[in-house]
Motif scaffolding. Sequence first.
Motif, PDB file in Angstrom:
ATOM      1  N   ASP A   1       0.832  -1.160  -0.093  1.00  0.00           N
ATOM      2  CA  ASP A   1       0.051   0.062  -0.024  1.00  0.00           C
ATOM      3  C   ASP A   1       0.787   1.230  -0.116  1.00  0.00           C
ATOM      4  OD1 ASP A   1      -2.433  -1.461  -0.038  1.00  0.00           O
ATOM      5  OD2 ASP A   1      -2.770  -1.078   2.185  1.00  0.00           O
ATOM      6  N   GLY A   2       2.131   1.258   0.036  1.00  0.00           N
ATOM      7  CA  GLY A   2       3.086   2.356  -0.059  1.00  0.00           C
ATOM      8  C   GLY A   2       3.101   3.014   1.272  1.00  0.00           C
ATOM      9  N   LYS A   3       2.628   2.389   2.349  1.00  0.00           N
ATOM     10  CA  LYS A   3       2.781   3.197   3.854  1.00  0.00           C
ATOM     11  C   LYS A   3       4.420   3.198   4.215  1.00  0.00           C
ATOM     12  CE  LYS A   3      -1.748   1.797   5.134  1.00  0.00           C
ATOM     13  NZ  LYS A   3      -2.607   0.822   6.205  1.00  0.00           N
ATOM     14  N   PHE A   4       4.985   2.114   3.966  1.00  0.00           N
ATOM     15  CA  PHE A   4       6.510   2.011   4.110  1.00  0.00           C
ATOM     16  C   PHE A   4       7.318   1.316   3.344  1.00  0.00           C
ATOM     17  CE2 PHE A   4       5.091  -1.527   6.236  1.00  0.00           C
ATOM     18  CZ  PHE A   4       4.088  -1.348   7.259  1.00  0.00           C
ATOM     19  N   THR A   5       8.321   1.617   3.060  1.00  0.00           N
ATOM     20  CA  THR A   5       9.367   0.721   1.994  1.00  0.00           C
ATOM     21  C   THR A   5       9.917  -0.551   2.437  1.00  0.00           C
ATOM     22  OG1 THR A   5      11.263   1.744   2.454  1.00  0.00           O
ATOM     23  CG2 THR A   5       9.938   3.119   0.919  1.00  0.00           C
ATOM     24  N   PHE A   6      10.303  -1.349   1.502  1.00  0.00           N
ATOM     25  CA  PHE A   6      10.900  -2.693   2.048  1.00  0.00           C
ATOM     26  C   PHE A   6      11.980  -2.359   2.683  1.00  0.00           C
ATOM     27  CE2 PHE A   6      13.978  -5.997   0.976  1.00  0.00           C
ATOM     28  CZ  PHE A   6      13.230  -7.083   1.536  1.00  0.00           C
ATOM     29  N   SER A   7      12.966  -1.357   2.282  1.00  0.00           N
ATOM     30  CA  SER A   7      14.241  -1.107   3.056  1.00  0.00           C
ATOM     31  C   SER A   7      13.800  -0.632   4.618  1.00  0.00           C
ATOM     32  CB  SER A   7      14.862   0.011   2.414  1.00  0.00           C
ATOM     33  OG  SER A   7      15.353  -0.371   1.195  1.00  0.00           O
ATOM     34  N   GLU A   8      12.732   0.112   4.733  1.00  0.00           N
ATOM     35  CA  GLU A   8      12.388   0.438   6.106  1.00  0.00           C
ATOM     36  C   GLU A   8      12.109  -0.650   6.953  1.00  0.00           C
ATOM     37  OE1 GLU A   8      10.521   4.956   5.571  1.00  0.00           O
ATOM     38  OE2 GLU A   8       9.189   3.002   5.017  1.00  0.00           O
ATOM     39  N   VAL A   9      11.370  -1.676   6.509  1.00  0.00           N
ATOM     40  CA  VAL A   9      10.900  -2.778   7.016  1.00  0.00           C
ATOM     41  C   VAL A   9      12.127  -3.749   7.229  1.00  0.00           C
ATOM     42  CG1 VAL A   9       9.459  -5.081   6.921  1.00  0.00           C
ATOM     43  CG2 VAL A   9       8.557  -3.081   5.844  1.00  0.00           C
ATOM     44  N   LEU A  10      13.068  -4.024   6.524  1.00  0.00           N
ATOM     45  CA  LEU A  10      14.367  -4.851   6.507  1.00  0.00           C
ATOM     46  C   LEU A  10      15.129  -4.246   7.439  1.00  0.00           C
ATOM     47  CD1 LEU A  10      16.023  -7.161   5.588  1.00  0.00           C
ATOM     48  CD2 LEU A  10      17.129  -5.465   3.786  1.00  0.00           C
ATOM     49  N   ASN A  11      15.406  -2.742   7.641  1.00  0.00           N
ATOM     50  CA  ASN A  11      15.975  -2.137   8.675  1.00  0.00           C
ATOM     51  C   ASN A  11      15.424  -2.397   9.887  1.00  0.00           C
ATOM     52  OD1 ASN A  11      17.861  -1.106   7.019  1.00  0.00           O
ATOM     53  ND2 ASN A  11      16.981   0.587   6.600  1.00  0.00           N
ATOM     54  N   SER A  12      14.204  -2.419  10.009  1.00  0.00           N
ATOM     55  CA  SER A  12      13.201  -2.628  11.332  1.00  0.00           C
ATOM     56  C   SER A  12      13.809  -4.264  11.683  1.00  0.00           C
ATOM     57  CB  SER A  12      11.967  -2.102  11.345  1.00  0.00           C
ATOM     58  OG  SER A  12      11.121  -3.400  10.714  1.00  0.00           O
ATOM     59  N   TYR A  13      13.874  -5.064  10.986  1.00  0.00           N
ATOM     60  CA  TYR A  13      14.034  -6.480  11.091  1.00  0.00           C
ATOM     61  C   TYR A  13      15.412  -6.596  11.777  1.00  0.00           C
ATOM     62  CZ  TYR A  13       9.980  -8.026   8.622  1.00  0.00           C
ATOM     63  OH  TYR A  13       8.487  -8.267   8.440  1.00  0.00           O
ATOM     64  N   ILE A  14      16.258  -5.914  10.974  1.00  0.00           N
ATOM     65  CA  ILE A  14      17.821  -5.814  11.373  1.00  0.00           C
ATOM     66  C   ILE A  14      17.955  -5.313  12.689  1.00  0.00           C
ATOM     67  CG2 ILE A  14      20.149  -4.932  11.029  1.00  0.00           C
ATOM     68  CD1 ILE A  14      19.354  -5.289   7.818  1.00  0.00           C
ATOM     69  N   SER A  15      17.239  -4.308  13.062  1.00  0.00           N
ATOM     70  CA  SER A  15      17.485  -3.448  14.432  1.00  0.00           C
ATOM     71  C   SER A  15      16.799  -4.363  15.499  1.00  0.00           C
ATOM     72  CB  SER A  15      16.595  -2.131  14.286  1.00  0.00           C
ATOM     73  OG  SER A  15      17.293  -1.245  13.655  1.00  0.00           O
ATOM     74  N   GLU A  16      15.751  -5.048  15.222  1.00  0.00           N
ATOM     75  CA  GLU A  16      15.192  -6.109  16.224  1.00  0.00           C
ATOM     76  C   GLU A  16      16.139  -7.325  16.510  1.00  0.00           C
ATOM     77  OE1 GLU A  16      11.256  -9.114  16.592  1.00  0.00           O
ATOM     78  OE2 GLU A  16      11.147  -7.568  15.030  1.00  0.00           O
ATOM     79  N   GLY A  17      16.813  -7.839  15.314  1.00  0.00           N
ATOM     80  CA  GLY A  17      17.735  -8.973  15.647  1.00  0.00           C
ATOM     81  C   GLY A  17      18.857  -8.487  16.357  1.00  0.00           C
ATOM     82  N   GLU A  18      19.414  -7.239  16.052  1.00  0.00           N
ATOM     83  CA  GLU A  18      20.612  -6.984  16.813  1.00  0.00           C
ATOM     84  C   GLU A  18      20.101  -6.604  18.225  1.00  0.00           C
ATOM     85  OE1 GLU A  18      23.051  -4.226  13.225  1.00  0.00           O
ATOM     86  OE2 GLU A  18      21.605  -3.289  14.684  1.00  0.00           O
ATOM     87  N   SER A  19      19.094  -6.300  18.671  1.00  0.00           N
ATOM     88  CA  SER A  19      18.647  -6.255  19.745  1.00  0.00           C
ATOM     89  C   SER A  19      18.676  -7.261  20.539  1.00  0.00           C
ATOM     90  CB  SER A  19      17.383  -5.394  20.166  1.00  0.00           C
ATOM     91  OG  SER A  19      16.068  -6.080  19.549  1.00  0.00           O
ATOM     92  N   TYR A  20      18.143  -8.575  20.009  1.00  0.00           N
ATOM     93  CA  TYR A  20      17.968  -9.895  20.929  1.00  0.00           C
ATOM     94  C   TYR A  20      19.737 -10.090  21.053  1.00  0.00           C
ATOM     95  CZ  TYR A  20      13.300 -10.075  19.567  1.00  0.00           C
ATOM     96  OH  TYR A  20      11.987 -10.062  19.464  1.00  0.00           O
ATOM     97  N   GLY A  21      20.331  -9.857  20.019  1.00  0.00           N
ATOM     98  CA  GLY A  21      21.760 -10.429  20.188  1.00  0.00           C
ATOM     99  C   GLY A  21      22.792  -9.328  20.993  1.00  0.00           C
ATOM    100  N   ARG A  22      22.027  -8.436  21.238  1.00  0.00           N
ATOM    101  CA  ARG A  22      22.630  -7.194  21.973  1.00  0.00           C
ATOM    102  C   ARG A  22      23.926  -6.573  21.302  1.00  0.00           C
ATOM    103  NH1 ARG A  22      22.158  -9.776  28.061  1.00  0.00           N
ATOM    104  NH2 ARG A  22      20.087  -9.901  27.873  1.00  0.00           N
ATOM    105  N   VAL A  23      23.906  -6.549  20.009  1.00  0.00           N
ATOM    106  CA  VAL A  23      24.864  -5.909  19.001  1.00  0.00           C
ATOM    107  C   VAL A  23      25.040  -4.406  19.329  1.00  0.00           C
ATOM    108  CG1 VAL A  23      25.811  -5.764  17.022  1.00  0.00           C
ATOM    109  CG2 VAL A  23      24.710  -7.983  17.506  1.00  0.00           C
TER     110      VAL A  23
END
Length: 58
Positions: free
Chosen positions: A36-58
């Motif tokens: 729907d164009g509410k956000f880009t694929f890059s924004e979603v990907l970056n949020s997944y990366i940030s979430e993963g890093e928070s689990y790994g405490r990177v």
Amino acid sequence: MTERQKINLNEVLFSMEVEGFDIPDKEKQTLIGVLDGKFTFSEVLNSYISEGESYGRV
């Protein structure tokens, strides 16, 4: 979202579920938001990366 995008999304979700993947409703809404164009694929990907890093405490 166009009618074609709806059809493609439903086909992808069906295929993934048949293969044994459980797609949470939140993730389905994320995919719809991208289409729907509410956000880009890059924004979603970056949020997944940030979430993963928070689990790994990177």
